[in-house]
Design an enzyme around this catalytic site. Sequence first.
Site, mmCIF file in Angstrom:
data_model
loop_
_atom_site.group_PDB
_atom_site.id
_atom_site.type_symbol
_atom_site.label_atom_id
_atom_site.label_comp_id
_atom_site.label_asym_id
_atom_site.label_seq_id
_atom_site.Cartn_x
_atom_site.Cartn_y
_atom_site.Cartn_z
ATOM 1 N N HIS A 509 0.832 -1.197 0.000
ATOM 2 C CA HIS A 509 0.000 0.000 0.000
ATOM 3 C C HIS A 509 0.871 1.253 0.000
ATOM 4 C CE1 HIS A 509 -3.056 -2.718 2.293
ATOM 5 N NE2 HIS A 509 -3.157 -2.884 0.988
ATOM 6 N N PRO A 510 1.737 1.452 -0.990
ATOM 7 C CA PRO A 510 2.629 2.615 -0.988
ATOM 8 C C PRO A 510 1.873 3.911 -1.284
ATOM 9 C CG PRO A 510 2.848 1.422 -3.059
ATOM 10 C CD PRO A 510 1.935 0.599 -2.180
#
Length: 566
Positions: A509-510
Site C-alpha cells: 500500500h505505498p
Amino acid sequence: LDDEYDYVIVGAGTAGLTVADRLSADGKYTVLVIEYCHLAVSDEVIEAGNGRNFDDPGIQYNITSVPQPDMNNRRQFVWIGCCVGGSSAINGMVAVRGTRTEYDAWAELGGPDSTWNWDGVLPYFKRAMHFTPPEEQLAETFNITWDPNAWGQDEDTKVYASFPTYQNPRLIPMYKAMAKMPRMDVPLDGAGGENGLYWYPSSLDPETYRRSYARTGHYDEQIERDNYHLITRQKVRRVLFECDGTTARGVEFFSRDDPDEVVRVRARKEVIISAGTVHTPQILQLSGIGPRPLLEEAGIPVRVELPGVGQNFQDHAYLSVGYAWGRGGGPPAPEVPQLGDPRTVSSPNLGAWIGLPTMTEDFEDIAARYEAQDPAAYLPEGTDPTVIAGYAEFQRVHAKLLRSKNTNLMWFPLSGGPGGIVMSMHIVSHGTININATDPEASPVVDYRALSNPTDMDIMVENIEYMRKYMASPDFAAYQPRETSPGAHVTGEALRDWIRQTYIPTNFHPIATAAMKPRELGGVVDDELRVHGTSKLRVVDGSIMPLLPGANTQQPVYMVAEKVSI
C-alpha cells in the site's frame, strides 16, 4: 492512435482507468490511456490461486528495495500490479476506508481550504463502489451488520463491494473474544468512519463471485467508446511542455517491443499521471520536476524544482505472530446453518481496527516521545528544508492520531485459528522513491527506510503485546494457547531483535511520493491534484495521499479518482 486528445492519462491502473471512464462517459471528451504493461487474460486474473489473489510474475513489476539497515539489511520485494487494472488485479480485495479522524488529518495537512476531510471524501467513497449486502441467513448467523447510508449503490458504478456466501463458523468464538477486549467498540459498520471490530466486504462481483477490479469496472464495458483509447506495452519517457516551460502539452513515449519507435501525443486539456506511487515520481523527475540535486546529478534539466517529488514515502507494515492450541484444537465451531459455498470467500471479512489508546495505557508516553523528536532527526541526510517543514507538520498531526481512539493504528484480521498477522497502519518512518541517477529510465530506487524512526518499533511491540492479551482471553483459557513465534519468553530487546528479523515494511500500500500538501511544506500537488508550479498537469493515484489511511488503499484510491473526475 490520434495525434491529440483532450486528456492523456499515464497508467491504466486503479486510478487511471477510473478517471478515463468518468471523463469519457458522456462522449464530450476524448481520452487516451497509455499503459506500460499488458492486457492480461481476464480469467487468469480472477480465477488463479483458487479464487482471488494472483501471484504471477507476469503481471507484477520486478522491483526490489535497497537493503534496509534496521531490518538486518534485508531487501523487500515491491509488490505492485503490472497489467491493465494495476494493483486492483492482484490485491487482497479488502474493501475498507479508514476513519473520519484520518481523513480529517489529510485536510489538516492540505491547508486551511482543503476539501479532503471526511465529509469531503464520503460522497466519492459512495460513488467508488457499488455495495451489495450479505445474504440474510449469513448476516443473522454471524452478526454481520452494515449501514446502508454509508454505502453507495450507483448504477453507473461497476466496481462491487460484496460478501461471500460462506463464512467459517470458527470465526464466531474468535469474534466473541475480541468483542470482550477492554475499550473495544463494535460499530454498525466501519464504512461510516468509526473503528473497532466489524465485518467488511470484498471487491467481489455479487453474481459471479469473481474479482471486481478496475478493468472489469472501468474498461471492459467501455472498450467500444470511440472517444476512449487505451494502448499497452508503451513506456512514457517524459511530459512535454509548451514554450513557457511549465504548461504541459503532451507526453513522449516509446514501444517496449520497439524502443526506437518514439511517439509524441498532445493533450488539449490536461496530462494526468496515474502511474502509481512507485512510478509517478520517476515520470515527474524524468520530466525535470523534482529535487534539484538529484536531477542535476542525473543530467536532467530542472524545469520545476519540487523537492518533495519522491519523498515522504509511506506504507503499511506487518508481521505474523504464531500460536498453536495446546488442548482440544481450540474453541469448537458452533453448529450453524451453512448454505453457502466456501469457494466464494476471497479475503478476510472480519477484523479489529484498533487505536493506540485501545491497545495500551502507555499511548500518551509513546505520543509524547514522538512529538518531542527533532523533525529532521530521522529523515535522510540532506533532506530539503521544505520537506523537513512538511514532516514537522506531519509529526504534529500524527501525534494527535496516536492519542485518538478512532485512528486505526493496528489492523488485526481475524481468522478461525489462533495468532495471525498484526499490521501497523500508520508508519512514521518516511522513505524515498527516486530515479537511479546513473540510469534514470531503469527501475526506480525504492528505500522504505523501515524502522528508521524508533516510534514504529514502539508501535509494533504494542501490536504484538495486544495479540498476546487477546490470546490470553478467558474465552481461550481452556484450550491453552501457546505462542510459537517469537515465543512468550521473548520480550524487551530480544523482542525488538526478532521484529528486525521478521518485519515486513509493506502491505503493498505505498503512498505519498507526490503528496497533496502546500509547496512550502514539501508538497507536490495542490488540493485539486495539480502539480505545483505547472499548469495542465495533474497527478491522480495513491502517491498524492499525504498520510496513510488506516485501511487497505484500494478503496481510497478509487475515491481519489472519483473525486477529481467530477
